[in-house]
Design a protein around this motif. Structure first.
Motif, PDB file in Angstrom:
ATOM      1  N   TRP A 468      26.010 -17.455  -3.948  1.00 51.77           N
ATOM      2  CA  TRP A 468      24.846 -18.340  -4.139  1.00 51.77           C
ATOM      3  C   TRP A 468      23.786 -18.589  -3.043  1.00 51.77           C
ATOM      4  N   THR A 469      24.384 -18.640  -1.816  1.00 50.09           N
ATOM      5  CA  THR A 469      23.691 -18.741  -0.620  1.00 50.09           C
ATOM      6  C   THR A 469      22.539 -17.371  -0.787  1.00 50.09           C
ATOM      7  N   LEU A 470      23.125 -16.307  -0.726  1.00 52.00           N
ATOM      8  CA  LEU A 470      22.341 -15.126  -0.361  1.00 52.00           C
ATOM      9  C   LEU A 470      21.187 -15.202  -1.581  1.00 52.00           C
ATOM     10  N   SER A 471      21.486 -15.374  -2.740  1.00 48.59           N
ATOM     11  CA  SER A 471      20.405 -15.433  -3.723  1.00 48.59           C
ATOM     12  C   SER A 471      19.297 -16.442  -3.560  1.00 48.59           C
ATOM     13  N   GLU A 472      19.855 -17.887  -3.298  1.00 53.47           N
ATOM     14  CA  GLU A 472      19.015 -18.924  -2.904  1.00 53.47           C
ATOM     15  C   GLU A 472      18.384 -18.610  -1.848  1.00 53.47           C
ATOM     16  N   ALA A 473      18.648 -17.951  -0.710  1.00 53.75           N
ATOM     17  CA  ALA A 473      17.909 -17.661   0.557  1.00 53.75           C
ATOM     18  C   ALA A 473      16.829 -16.855   0.164  1.00 53.75           C
ATOM     19  N   GLU A 474      17.089 -15.974  -0.821  1.00 56.43           N
ATOM     20  CA  GLU A 474      15.918 -14.968  -1.207  1.00 56.43           C
ATOM     21  C   GLU A 474      14.998 -15.707  -2.122  1.00 56.43           C
ATOM     22  N   LEU A 475      15.104 -16.465  -2.818  1.00 55.40           N
ATOM     23  CA  LEU A 475      14.397 -17.378  -3.781  1.00 55.40           C
ATOM     24  C   LEU A 475      13.633 -18.240  -2.933  1.00 55.40           C
ATOM     25  N   LEU A 476      14.163 -18.671  -1.917  1.00 55.15           N
ATOM     26  CA  LEU A 476      13.361 -19.655  -1.043  1.00 55.15           C
ATOM     27  C   LEU A 476      12.363 -19.137  -0.016  1.00 55.15           C
ATOM     28  N   GLY A 477      12.743 -18.012   0.543  1.00 54.75           N
ATOM     29  CA  GLY A 477      11.846 -17.155   1.382  1.00 54.75           C
ATOM     30  C   GLY A 477      12.519 -17.248   2.779  1.00 54.75           C
ATOM     31  N   LEU A 478      13.660 -17.548   2.951  1.00 54.67           N
ATOM     32  CA  LEU A 478      14.319 -17.362   4.356  1.00 54.67           C
ATOM     33  C   LEU A 478      14.795 -16.062   4.694  1.00 54.67           C
ATOM     34  N   THR A 479      15.105 -15.163   3.373  1.00 51.00           N
ATOM     35  CA  THR A 479      15.157 -13.838   3.673  1.00 51.00           C
ATOM     36  C   THR A 479      14.057 -13.091   2.947  1.00 51.00           C
ATOM     37  N   GLY A 480      13.932 -11.833   3.341  1.00 50.08           N
ATOM     38  CA  GLY A 480      13.121 -10.927   2.463  1.00 50.08           C
ATOM     39  C   GLY A 480      13.788  -9.554   2.339  1.00 50.08           C
ATOM     40  N   ARG A 481      13.877  -9.182   1.164  1.00 49.70           N
ATOM     41  CA  ARG A 481      14.672  -7.968   0.857  1.00 49.70           C
ATOM     42  C   ARG A 481      16.148  -7.864   1.405  1.00 49.70           C
ATOM     43  N   GLY A 482      16.780  -9.188   1.616  1.00 57.33           N
ATOM     44  CA  GLY A 482      18.273  -9.431   1.946  1.00 57.33           C
ATOM     45  C   GLY A 482      18.203  -9.548   3.256  1.00 57.33           C
ATOM     46  N   ALA A 483      17.113  -9.349   4.084  1.00 55.22           N
ATOM     47  CA  ALA A 483      17.360  -9.539   5.732  1.00 55.22           C
ATOM     48  C   ALA A 483      16.764 -10.856   6.026  1.00 55.22           C
ATOM     49  N   LEU A 484      17.298 -11.502   7.106  1.00 51.86           N
ATOM     50  CA  LEU A 484      16.784 -12.954   7.550  1.00 51.86           C
ATOM     51  C   LEU A 484      15.404 -12.716   8.156  1.00 51.86           C
ATOM     52  N   SER A 485      14.513 -13.327   7.837  1.00 53.43           N
ATOM     53  CA  SER A 485      13.183 -13.376   8.384  1.00 53.43           C
ATOM     54  C   SER A 485      13.061 -14.087   9.439  1.00 53.43           C
ATOM     55  N   SER A 486      11.877 -13.907  10.337  1.00 53.70           N
ATOM     56  CA  SER A 486      11.616 -14.430  11.574  1.00 53.70           C
ATOM     57  C   SER A 486      11.494 -15.812  11.513  1.00 53.70           C
ATOM     58  N   HIS A 487      10.700 -16.499  10.374  1.00 53.87           N
ATOM     59  CA  HIS A 487      10.819 -17.854  10.255  1.00 53.87           C
ATOM     60  C   HIS A 487      12.117 -18.569   9.702  1.00 53.87           C
TER      61      HIS A 487
END
Length: 878
Positions: A468-487
């Motif tokens: 759930w963390t992996l999918s919710e982080a993508e929905l929220l915009g913490l990750t993009g295409r599965g990778a952690l973003s700079s922000h």
């Protein structure tokens, strides 16, 4: 006897007493339940560290290899030497990886007070041994059974002598020596190998089926010849009628000395699934962050005038969740996530009215006024800290009741720790690298292995939380295409990702694959005191060339304190703000009665357009459609036709299409010709022909209209029902007041009273901070001094823990003498609540029935009434 033997601790309390303050702080930090409340002395600390609840909690926070080490000690002799433990873990052949990692695992167990004693006398805490040792009711994860001594404890002496004789050993005079001889045979590798070489092939096959567990098997009253051969020689021992067990010593011989089928000294690497450009990752994540903001705004706008009703048991009904999902154009699980996210951020709550409904809170209006990047940070930080778990919505609780969104039963205290751990693993990968989800789950299972024999095909809660963390982080915009973003990295407090071309760029990836798997005595354990984060392996490995950077990252990825969160949130907002699209102040009007917004609109424009038109489709560009109903809605809100024409002309980059202008004028021309007021309700119109037309319409029969005058119709329905009925017939009536003025039907924003966001449910006591740790250790040391300082005998010898007893005259004389000599005293003291304690004090003065003294227990100067001192004793000179 050697000096080392004299100095060896005889109990866990003595082992703790030999620790320095930093080691005690590491223990209390890794097991915070031990410091709540603060123990009075080290004996009480040791007692609390050995309680079943505390030991179980500590075992559950061990990584797989540390737990395997504890399981091996549970089947080893008590006490066991380090070499014995190494043999159980690495086997007869030896395993360099196990040998290198064993000091780290043993150090973790010692630090958490699960193991004590020197390397020559390692002792597992008694409660841990009871939990991990094999028994028929609770098989050991090692798959080993009882020892020969345990398995033969209920056997008759004659039968034991028969087994000893059949095994080729001389008979003995008693059962104890017979069992010892049989044990010596089974632990002698060469002798046991010669005995097994004589076994029938079928007998060896039976042993091979039992060797890795479970060690128990069933036999008939008349066993086969090969089974009888094993039973006669004690290679299988009966434990109950029809049940036999493989003795532990025999199993270890067949396993080549290994307690586990496969020791796992190193954590599995987090494998990359794909690598993208960091810019693409950041842009994708920023797009998701903008969508998250838009979705939450749309949800709150949907509930602006009062949302769904609150169920009697709390939460949303299934039907209301479906309606919300349709309104947001998402699936029901995703709708549950957005609803729970808004609730966790304190933006929605129940209004507390008699007809209780969900609605936006006043904090929502404040949130709307913030810049978009800061609004996103608030949502993301609320998600990171929340213990409510939207993924459980739709499931069943322990009482087989459906778990509903916003309802009770969704809190899982492990959720914040799992979220931080998953995102920390993503941060350890290279910039733009997305992990393989299964490798992340395998890593988490190594860090917190399941106990209790759960089957491999059953997914545990931590694994589900990770998914759930992996999918919710993508929905929220913490990750993009599965990778952690700079922000996202900045929000966690992680250092910025290195340039992929730099020499240090590979360090995070390498650290992630070996994190927690340091070898040797110098390697940091998975639950190091330095990190202060139980269960979080420290980065680093045997070939680590960047120790400072690799060990710094896990500390930074621990959950942040309040001030640290503010700094990290500001940094994340600065990185995200340039990536979010700028709001537009224009739309593109088209001849098919639609308007296209090529991007996000500024709030005044978006609000007005939301009243004047209906949203037809959403995406990169939003399409609005103008209808007679939407135009009438704008007119009902107090706008005139001229206002609408001016608004569209000002905000359209294209000319206002003629069909749209005609639509506005046509609806405005008919708007308000009919007037509805309270009679119960009436309809007034200057055009009596129009009233005749309404009366002649069959659809008006349900309204039961009757003519009161040529220009007035009356109805028994209320004005709102009459308005809706006439509008359903295609008319455009307007409501009027008692004075005859047109009522403007502006949207009424319903808000709850001020509400606070739901508090996360903690997973046990929070880790103590440095100030609390220092104070607790000082108090424990002082209390231990009072309990263990040698004292001169006073009258009758005292039983353990009994307070000294002296007369008032003796007490006064001894205290006065101590003031003159500067000596310290041991006193018994009973406070005003009747609680008794013992203390070590250095009296300063005695006057007025009080003694003022420096209290070594409390580490401060205190005043004690003499009548509350039960007795005093001088401390021994040594």
């Amino acid at each position: 006897m050697s000096p080392e033997a004299h100095s060896a601790p005889r109990s866990l309390a003595e082992a703790l007493r030999a620790r320095d303050d930093s080691s005690l702080a590491a223990l209390l930090r890794s097991r915070p339940d031990l410091v709540t409340p603060v123990p009075t002395d080290l004996t009480q600390l040791a007692t609390r560290a050995g309680t079943r609840a505390s030991v179980l909690r500590a075992l559950e926070r061990l990584d797989r290899f540390a737990l395997q080490t504890a399981e091996a000690l549970a089947v080893a002799p008590d006490p066991a030497s380090y070499d014995t433990l190494l043999g159980l873990m690495a086997g007869d052949a030896g395993d360099p990886a196990v040998a290198g990692a064993l000091p780290r695992a043993l150090g973790t167990l010692r630090e958490q007070a699960l193991v004590w004693g020197g390397d020559d006398r390692l002792r597992l805490v008694r409660t841990a041994r009871e939990v991990l040792a094999p028994s028929p009711q609770h098989p050991s994860p090692t798959g080993l059974g009882p020892t020969v001594r345990e398995a033969t404890s209920g056997m008759s002496p004659g039968r034991i002598q028969e087994i000893v004789t059949t095994a080729g050993l001389p008979s003995t005079h008693d059962s104890v020596s017979a069992v010892a001889a049989l044990t010596a045979l089974f632990t002698h590798r060469k002798k046991l190998a010669r005995l097994l070489a004589q076994a029938p092939e079928a007998a060896r096959e039976v042993l091979s089926r039992l060797v890795w567990g479970p060690p128990y098997g069933q036999v008939t009253a008349d066993p086969a010849a090969h089974l009888r051969w094993l039973l006669d020689r004690g290679l299988l021992l009966p434990t109950a009628p029809g049940t036999v067990v493989l003795p532990r010593e025999v199993a270890l011989h067949l396993r080549a000395g290994r307690a586990h089928r496969a020791a796992e000294p190193l954590p599995p690497a987090v494998a990359p699934a794909a690598t993208h450009s960091p810019r693409v990752v950041d842009a994708t994540a920023a797009g998701q962050a903008y969508t998250a903001l838009a979705t939450v705004e749309e949800l709150l706008k949907e509930w602006d005038e009062g949302g769904p009703a609150v169920l009697r048991a709390g939460g949303l009904s299934v039907r209301d969740l479906k309606r919300t999902a349709v309104a947001l154009d998402v699936s029901e699980p995703v709708a549950a996530f957005w609803v729970e996210l808004a609730y966790a951020a304190g933006l929605i709550a129940s209004d507390g009215e008699a007809d209780e409904r969900y609605a936006a809170t006043p904090a929502y209006d404040e949130w709307l006024e913030q810049p978009p990047a800061e609004r996103w940070v608030r949502l993301a930080q609320a998600w990171l800290a929340a213990t409510r778990t939207p993924g459980l919505v739709g499931g069943r609780d322990a009482k087989d009741r459906t778990l509903s969104a916003l309802g009770p039963g969704l809190d899982r205290s492990a959720a914040p720790e799992v979220r931080h751990r998953v995102l920390s693993l993503l941060a350890g990968l290279g910039p733009g690298t997305a992990p393989d989800a299964e490798s992340v789950l395998a890593r988490l299972r190594w860090e917190r292995p399941l106990r209790g024999g759960r089957r491999d095909d059953e997914e545990d809660l931590r694994s589900r939380l990770a998914r759930w963390t992996l999918s919710e982080a993508e929905l929220l915009g913490l990750t993009g295409r599965g990778a952690l973003s700079s922000h996202g990295r900045a929000l966690l407090g992680a250092p910025p990702a290195a340039d992929p071309g730099s020499p240090t760029a590979e360090a995070p990836g390498a650290g992630s694959s070996a994190a927690g798997g340091g070898h040797g005595a110098d390697a940091a354990p998975a639950d190091t005191a330095g990190t202060g984060a139980p269960g979080r392996p420290a980065s680093g490995g045997p070939g680590d060339k960047l120790p400072v950077h690799r060990h710094r990252v896990p500390d930074r990825l621990a959950p942040l304190s309040g001030p640290e969160q503010a700094v990290a949130g500001a940094a994340a907002a600065r990185l995200l703000a340039p990536l979010l699209p700028e709001p537009l102040d224009h739309v593109l009007l088209q001849a098919d009665l639609t308007a296209v917004a090529p991007g996000p609109l500024r709030r005044p424009l978006a609000d007005m357009l939301g009243v004047l038109a209906d949203v037809e489709s959403k995406g990169g560009a939003t399409v609005y459609r103008f209808t007679p109903g939407s135009v009438r809605r704008a007119l009902d809100a107090g706008r005139t036709a001229a206002d609408l024409h001016a608004f569209l002309t000002e905000h359209s980059r294209t000319p206002v299409p003629q069909p749209l202008a005609y639509l506005i004028d046509d609806v405005a021309r008919r708007h308000g010709r009919l007037r509805v007021g309270a009679a119960s309700a009436y309809v007034r119109c200057d055009d009596d022909a129009l009233l005749n037309e309404i009366l002649a319409d069959k659809r008006a029969a349900a309204l039961r209209l009757r003519r009161l005058a040529p220009t007035v119709l009356a109805a028994p329905a209320d004005p709102a029902t009459l308005l809706e009925g006439l509008r359903a017939m295609g008319y455009a009536p307007a409501a009027e007041s008692a004075e005859g003025d047109v009522l403007i039907a502006r949207a009424h924003a319903h808000r709850t009273p001020p509400r606070t966001a739901p508090e996360p449910v903690p997973d046990g006591p929070p880790p103590p901070d440095a100030t609390l740790l220092a104070a607790a250790i000082r108090a424990i040391r002082a209390g231990d001094l009072a309990a263990t300082t040698p004292r001169k005998p006073v009258g009758e010898p005292l039983a353990g823990g009994e307070l000294p007893r002296t007369s008032s005259a003796e007490t006064l004389a001894t205290v006065q003498a101590a003031v003159l000599t500067g000596d310290s005293l041991w006193i018994g003291y009973v406070n005003a609540e009747g609680a008794a304690s013992q203390r070590v004090i250095s009296p300063v003065r005695v006057e007025g029935g009080f003694v003022t003294a420096y209290d070594h227990t409390a580490d401060e100067v205190r005043t004690y009434p003499l009548h509350r001192i039960t007795g005093v004793a001088e401390l021994a000179e040594d």
